[in-house]
Motif scaffolding. Structure first.
Motif, mmCIF file in Angstrom:
data_model
loop_
_atom_site.group_PDB
_atom_site.id
_atom_site.type_symbol
_atom_site.label_atom_id
_atom_site.label_comp_id
_atom_site.label_asym_id
_atom_site.label_seq_id
_atom_site.Cartn_x
_atom_site.Cartn_y
_atom_site.Cartn_z
ATOM 1 N N ARG A 36 69.265 -13.832 -15.251
ATOM 2 C CA ARG A 36 69.314 -15.233 -15.218
ATOM 3 C C ARG A 36 70.876 -15.797 -14.057
ATOM 4 O O ARG A 36 72.044 -15.434 -13.873
ATOM 5 C CB ARG A 36 70.012 -15.735 -16.341
ATOM 6 C CG ARG A 36 68.574 -15.030 -16.990
ATOM 7 C CD ARG A 36 68.827 -16.144 -18.612
ATOM 8 N NE ARG A 36 67.462 -15.488 -19.452
ATOM 9 C CZ ARG A 36 67.489 -15.656 -20.903
ATOM 10 N NH1 ARG A 36 68.043 -16.260 -21.557
ATOM 11 N NH2 ARG A 36 66.800 -14.865 -21.399
ATOM 12 N N HIS A 37 70.501 -16.796 -13.171
ATOM 13 C CA HIS A 37 71.265 -18.131 -12.563
ATOM 14 C C HIS A 37 71.110 -18.856 -12.888
ATOM 15 O O HIS A 37 70.449 -19.272 -12.856
ATOM 16 C CB HIS A 37 70.857 -17.224 -11.161
ATOM 17 C CG HIS A 37 70.981 -15.924 -10.766
ATOM 18 N ND1 HIS A 37 72.201 -15.070 -10.725
ATOM 19 C CD2 HIS A 37 70.108 -15.098 -10.330
ATOM 20 C CE1 HIS A 37 71.548 -13.647 -10.221
ATOM 21 N NE2 HIS A 37 70.511 -13.878 -10.151
ATOM 22 N N CYS B 79 70.846 -22.645 -12.044
ATOM 23 C CA CYS B 79 70.578 -23.440 -11.379
ATOM 24 C C CYS B 79 70.975 -24.739 -11.369
ATOM 25 O O CYS B 79 71.019 -24.958 -12.246
ATOM 26 C CB CYS B 79 68.629 -23.460 -11.963
ATOM 27 S SG CYS B 79 68.268 -22.335 -11.749
ATOM 28 N N ASP B 80 71.138 -25.189 -10.222
ATOM 29 C CA ASP B 80 71.929 -26.819 -10.414
ATOM 30 C C ASP B 80 70.473 -27.558 -9.661
ATOM 31 O O ASP B 80 69.315 -27.773 -9.187
ATOM 32 C CB ASP B 80 72.336 -27.494 -9.221
ATOM 33 C CG ASP B 80 73.829 -26.931 -9.192
ATOM 34 O OD1 ASP B 80 73.575 -26.425 -10.795
ATOM 35 O OD2 ASP B 80 74.650 -25.929 -9.300
ATOM 36 N N LEU B 81 70.607 -28.785 -10.288
ATOM 37 C CA LEU B 81 69.162 -29.562 -9.710
ATOM 38 C C LEU B 81 69.245 -31.112 -9.994
ATOM 39 O O LEU B 81 70.164 -31.784 -10.768
ATOM 40 C CB LEU B 81 67.671 -30.069 -11.500
ATOM 41 C CG LEU B 81 66.625 -30.990 -11.118
ATOM 42 C CD1 LEU B 81 65.838 -29.722 -10.365
ATOM 43 C CD2 LEU B 81 65.960 -30.567 -12.875
#
Length: 67
Positions: free
Chosen positions: A46-47, A49-51
């Motif tokens: 799992r990394h 994430c930027d949204l």
């Protein structure tokens, strides 16, 4: 009725079925033993994430230049 010793093909079929069952049981045991010894590993790490979400309304200058 025929004697069981003269029916060699019946013994051959029974031997083949027994060998197949023996191979299946031993393969299941080997798979189970290997699964217990190895630590569980995640398949996909799992990394974070930027949204980014940009809202554009109809009065915006960016909307006017795009259309």
């Amino acid at each position: 009725m025929s004697d069981w010793t003269s029916l060699w093909y019946v013994w051959l079929i029974l031997l083949m079925v027994f060998l197949l069952l023996l191979c299946g049981v031993s393969a299941s045991c080997i798979k189970l033993c290997c699964r217990k010894k190895r630590p569980p590993v995640e398949s996909f790490p799992r990394h974070p994430c930027d949204l980014t979400v940009m809202g554009i309304d109809s009065d915006s200058t960016a909307h006017s230049t795009v259309t």
